[in-house]
Enzyme design. Sequence first.
Site, PDB file in Angstrom:
ATOM      1  N   LYS A  30      42.194  -1.143  46.369  1.00  0.00           N
ATOM      2  CA  LYS A  30      43.459  -1.252  46.663  1.00  0.00           C
ATOM      3  C   LYS A  30      43.903  -0.078  47.642  1.00  0.00           C
ATOM      4  O   LYS A  30      43.893   1.157  46.927  1.00  0.00           O
ATOM      5  CB  LYS A  30      44.529  -1.255  45.373  1.00  0.00           C
ATOM      6  CG  LYS A  30      46.014  -1.773  46.035  1.00  0.00           C
ATOM      7  CD  LYS A  30      47.141  -1.076  45.129  1.00  0.00           C
ATOM      8  CE  LYS A  30      47.411   0.356  45.576  1.00  0.00           C
ATOM      9  NZ  LYS A  30      47.973   0.732  46.729  1.00  0.00           N
TER      10      LYS A  30
ATOM     11  N   GLY B 114      43.883  10.261  43.880  1.00  0.00           N
ATOM     12  CA  GLY B 114      45.407  10.538  44.146  1.00  0.00           C
ATOM     13  C   GLY B 114      46.153  11.387  43.214  1.00  0.00           C
ATOM     14  O   GLY B 114      45.417  12.413  42.538  1.00  0.00           O
ATOM     15  N   SER B 115      47.265  11.197  42.975  1.00  0.00           N
ATOM     16  CA  SER B 115      48.141  12.436  42.369  1.00  0.00           C
ATOM     17  C   SER B 115      47.730  12.282  40.725  1.00  0.00           C
ATOM     18  O   SER B 115      47.488  11.200  40.264  1.00  0.00           O
ATOM     19  CB  SER B 115      49.622  12.242  42.413  1.00  0.00           C
ATOM     20  OG  SER B 115      50.205  11.002  42.002  1.00  0.00           O
TER      21      SER B 115
ATOM     22  N   GLY C 141      47.517   9.351  38.121  1.00  0.00           N
ATOM     23  CA  GLY C 141      46.314   9.232  37.247  1.00  0.00           C
ATOM     24  C   GLY C 141      46.678   9.250  35.968  1.00  0.00           C
ATOM     25  O   GLY C 141      45.949   8.396  35.168  1.00  0.00           O
TER      26      GLY C 141
ATOM     27  N   GLU D 126      39.963  11.415  40.308  1.00  0.00           N
ATOM     28  CA  GLU D 126      39.767  12.470  41.319  1.00  0.00           C
ATOM     29  C   GLU D 126      41.326  12.831  41.753  1.00  0.00           C
ATOM     30  O   GLU D 126      41.801  12.331  42.458  1.00  0.00           O
ATOM     31  CB  GLU D 126      39.040  12.042  42.587  1.00  0.00           C
ATOM     32  CG  GLU D 126      38.131  13.043  43.140  1.00  0.00           C
ATOM     33  CD  GLU D 126      39.004  13.850  44.424  1.00  0.00           C
ATOM     34  OE1 GLU D 126      40.040  14.763  43.987  1.00  0.00           O
ATOM     35  OE2 GLU D 126      38.883  13.605  45.308  1.00  0.00           O
TER      36      GLU D 126
ATOM     37  N   CYS E  53      43.221  17.299  48.816  1.00  0.00           N
ATOM     38  CA  CYS E  53      43.252  17.486  47.231  1.00  0.00           C
ATOM     39  C   CYS E  53      42.859  18.839  47.161  1.00  0.00           C
ATOM     40  O   CYS E  53      43.489  19.243  46.157  1.00  0.00           O
ATOM     41  CB  CYS E  53      42.546  16.326  46.671  1.00  0.00           C
ATOM     42  SG  CYS E  53      40.955  16.073  47.376  1.00  0.00           S
TER      43      CYS E  53
ATOM     44  N   GLU F  62      51.525  21.173  43.411  1.00  0.00           N
ATOM     45  CA  GLU F  62      51.087  20.615  44.459  1.00  0.00           C
ATOM     46  C   GLU F  62      52.233  20.140  45.436  1.00  0.00           C
ATOM     47  O   GLU F  62      52.592  19.177  45.326  1.00  0.00           O
ATOM     48  CB  GLU F  62      49.885  19.374  44.240  1.00  0.00           C
ATOM     49  CG  GLU F  62      49.400  18.979  45.494  1.00  0.00           C
ATOM     50  CD  GLU F  62      48.025  17.826  44.745  1.00  0.00           C
ATOM     51  OE1 GLU F  62      48.702  16.922  44.261  1.00  0.00           O
ATOM     52  OE2 GLU F  62      46.859  17.773  45.395  1.00  0.00           O
TER      53      GLU F  62
HETATM   54  P1  NAI Z   1      49.886   8.366  44.630  1.00  0.00           P
HETATM   55  O1  NAI Z   1      48.855   8.836  43.517  1.00  0.00           O
HETATM   56  O2  NAI Z   1      51.085   7.611  43.528  1.00  0.00           O
HETATM   57  O3  NAI Z   1      49.086   7.275  45.197  1.00  0.00           O
HETATM   58  C1  NAI Z   1      47.813   7.137  45.264  1.00  0.00           C
HETATM   59  C2  NAI Z   1      47.367   5.445  45.000  1.00  0.00           C
HETATM   60  O4  NAI Z   1      47.800   5.222  43.849  1.00  0.00           O
HETATM   61  C3  NAI Z   1      47.881   4.525  45.996  1.00  0.00           C
HETATM   62  O5  NAI Z   1      46.987   3.830  46.334  1.00  0.00           O
HETATM   63  C4  NAI Z   1      49.248   4.091  45.120  1.00  0.00           C
HETATM   64  O6  NAI Z   1      49.565   2.855  45.313  1.00  0.00           O
HETATM   65  C5  NAI Z   1      48.455   4.116  43.897  1.00  0.00           C
HETATM   66  N1  NAI Z   1      49.559   3.806  42.718  1.00  0.00           N
HETATM   67  C6  NAI Z   1      50.834   4.410  42.720  1.00  0.00           C
HETATM   68  N2  NAI Z   1      51.265   4.124  41.516  1.00  0.00           N
HETATM   69  C7  NAI Z   1      50.406   3.534  40.936  1.00  0.00           C
HETATM   70  C8  NAI Z   1      50.353   2.796  39.491  1.00  0.00           C
HETATM   71  N3  NAI Z   1      51.333   3.009  38.632  1.00  0.00           N
HETATM   72  N4  NAI Z   1      49.250   2.331  39.088  1.00  0.00           N
HETATM   73  C9  NAI Z   1      48.096   2.197  39.773  1.00  0.00           C
HETATM   74  N5  NAI Z   1      48.126   2.843  41.029  1.00  0.00           N
HETATM   75  C10 NAI Z   1      49.032   3.322  41.564  1.00  0.00           C
HETATM   76  O7  NAI Z   1      50.326   9.428  45.567  1.00  0.00           O
HETATM   77  P2  NAI Z   1      51.275   9.246  46.389  1.00  0.00           P
HETATM   78  O8  NAI Z   1      52.612   8.586  45.715  1.00  0.00           O
HETATM   79  O9  NAI Z   1      50.965   8.732  47.784  1.00  0.00           O
HETATM   80  O10 NAI Z   1      51.973  10.943  46.920  1.00  0.00           O
HETATM   81  C11 NAI Z   1      52.628  11.673  45.947  1.00  0.00           C
HETATM   82  C12 NAI Z   1      52.252  12.849  45.980  1.00  0.00           C
HETATM   83  O11 NAI Z   1      50.717  12.906  45.153  1.00  0.00           O
HETATM   84  C13 NAI Z   1      51.650  13.670  47.054  1.00  0.00           C
HETATM   85  O12 NAI Z   1      52.855  14.273  47.644  1.00  0.00           O
HETATM   86  C14 NAI Z   1      50.725  14.614  46.650  1.00  0.00           C
HETATM   87  O13 NAI Z   1      51.186  15.710  45.821  1.00  0.00           O
HETATM   88  C15 NAI Z   1      49.939  13.781  45.488  1.00  0.00           C
HETATM   89  N6  NAI Z   1      48.747  13.067  46.123  1.00  0.00           N
HETATM   90  C16 NAI Z   1      47.459  13.820  45.896  1.00  0.00           C
HETATM   91  C17 NAI Z   1      46.351  13.272  46.347  1.00  0.00           C
HETATM   92  C18 NAI Z   1      45.028  13.869  46.086  1.00  0.00           C
HETATM   93  O14 NAI Z   1      44.078  13.709  46.751  1.00  0.00           O
HETATM   94  N7  NAI Z   1      44.964  15.127  45.392  1.00  0.00           N
HETATM   95  C19 NAI Z   1      46.314  12.130  47.242  1.00  0.00           C
HETATM   96  C20 NAI Z   1      47.753  11.489  47.267  1.00  0.00           C
HETATM   97  C21 NAI Z   1      48.754  12.031  46.710  1.00  0.00           C
END
Ligand code: NAI
Length: 497
Positions: free
Chosen positions: A190, A243-244, A248, A265, A299, A400
Amino acid sequence: MTTNPKFNAKPAFLDGSVKKMLIDGRWVEAKAGRSFETFNPATGELLARVAEGDAEDVDLAVAAARRAFEGPWRSFKPNQRQNLILKLADLVSQHYEELCVLDTLDMGMPIGRSIQNRERVVGSVRYYAAQAMNIHGETIESSLDGEFFTAALKEPIGVVGAIIPWNSPLFATVKKISVALAAGCTLVLKPAEEAPLTPLRVGELCLEAGIPPGVVNIVSGFGETAGARLSAHPDVDKIAFTGSHFTGQKIIRASAVNVKKLSMELGGKSPNIIFADANLDKAVPGAAMATFNNAGQICCAGTRMYVERAIYDEFVARVAEFGSKMRVGNGLDLQTQMGPLVSTEQLTRVTDYLKIGQQEGAEAVTGGQRLTEGAFGKGNFVPPTVFRNVSDNMRIAREEIFGPVISAIPFDTVDEVVQRANDTPFGLGGGVWTRDVGKAHKVARRIRSGTVWVNAYNVMDPSVPFGGYKMSGFGREGGVHHVDEYLQTKALILNTD
Ligand code: NAI
Ligand code: MG
């Protein structure tokens, strides 16, 4: 704008059609018929409508992945899987420029940089191809009475749900696909809703490579619906998430339903420690790019910049100067060094932190406000920002931000800086800059994080493991350990009497 004729700013993939999802080897619309829009963060332009998969579509994809796993995919030999992955690597290499353009259009990454990462991206796929032929268990000399052959076998975990973020769509996609194939798993990937285009295009390359139907499925859709269903699906054996940490945590909870295997991660607030005896001509750009790379949307960004007090003023001024000279703009321009933030939500998040930092008493030496003049006003542009007068307890030093924001903090002694660097719930990356090898080694060993760079930052190699300590997650990507995350161990106790 300086461009390269190879970088067709309008790839054929963006033909105006609604981009479909890949399920069971076919391109399909969402069952409910819905789609969502994806935008260019540099211009605000609509790029495409994309099928909005939800629980129903995830269920179909998981069923296809299960059928493939129980079916013909099982009998693929390691060398056959290796050949498929190598074919995918060739196709990614062949279409590399186009894939970089899609990444830039969908999430803003400067193409001048991504184009230099070909070896890292393609090389990583080739690395996993090699790993497909490097899977081995062990035989064990048991003490059982009688004649026994005892062994620990390695078997693929099964159906994997891969959930990826938007900050590096191409790299995240090919890595998650090729490691799963190397291990003999099938997967449902996804993409992030902010940047689904490159993953879907890679799906086309997977079919072109001859990967059998159902082995790689790509369901575009939102996290709260498609992502949530995937992580709670009773027939998914493992979730590989990047992701975040907020998301996670949700996935960890959802995975309890069938006790899924997980790799997480997650993000960080990584310390980057600059000692007064460092080679400052290298440390200045190194420390700046540790955070400004990809507009800080990395990240392991080294956002907590600890600088030894003797050089604090000079060093902070030099990093700020470096930042102020960076060319911010549309990532399609080859001259651009820093592109926009991925989305208006991310823009709001980051500008909120800029305000919070100032309210907390930090001083923006450079940057500090969104760019709105001329063409900037149409995109999500925040300039490189360096805060000084930051203390450890400020939110900008603890949370972050995921934007181009450095918090510069002075320190006096080794013990003190190690203690303060480790005073965070995260532990993904870290940097140490010094000419003193002994000090570098001692500090690197004491930093509690999954990666520590010395006199370097953000340097990665496919054969080196990458992952988090503490709340930055668990499991390792890269290295021989990565494939192991997609395998499980079966004990075989065979009475040979
Ligand atoms: P996110 O962690 O919510 O999104 C990453 C992935 O998770 C996307 O594919 C999203 O559709 C999916 N996702 C979201 N909610 C979910 C759920 N309940 N169940 C399963 N999958 C789900 O991150 P987002 O909203 O794009 O960004 C928000 C903040 O997160 C950023 O400002 C940043 O601080 C952090 N972030 C950190 C990352 C890293 O690699 N450390 C990568 C992306 C975001
Ligand atoms: Mg987008």
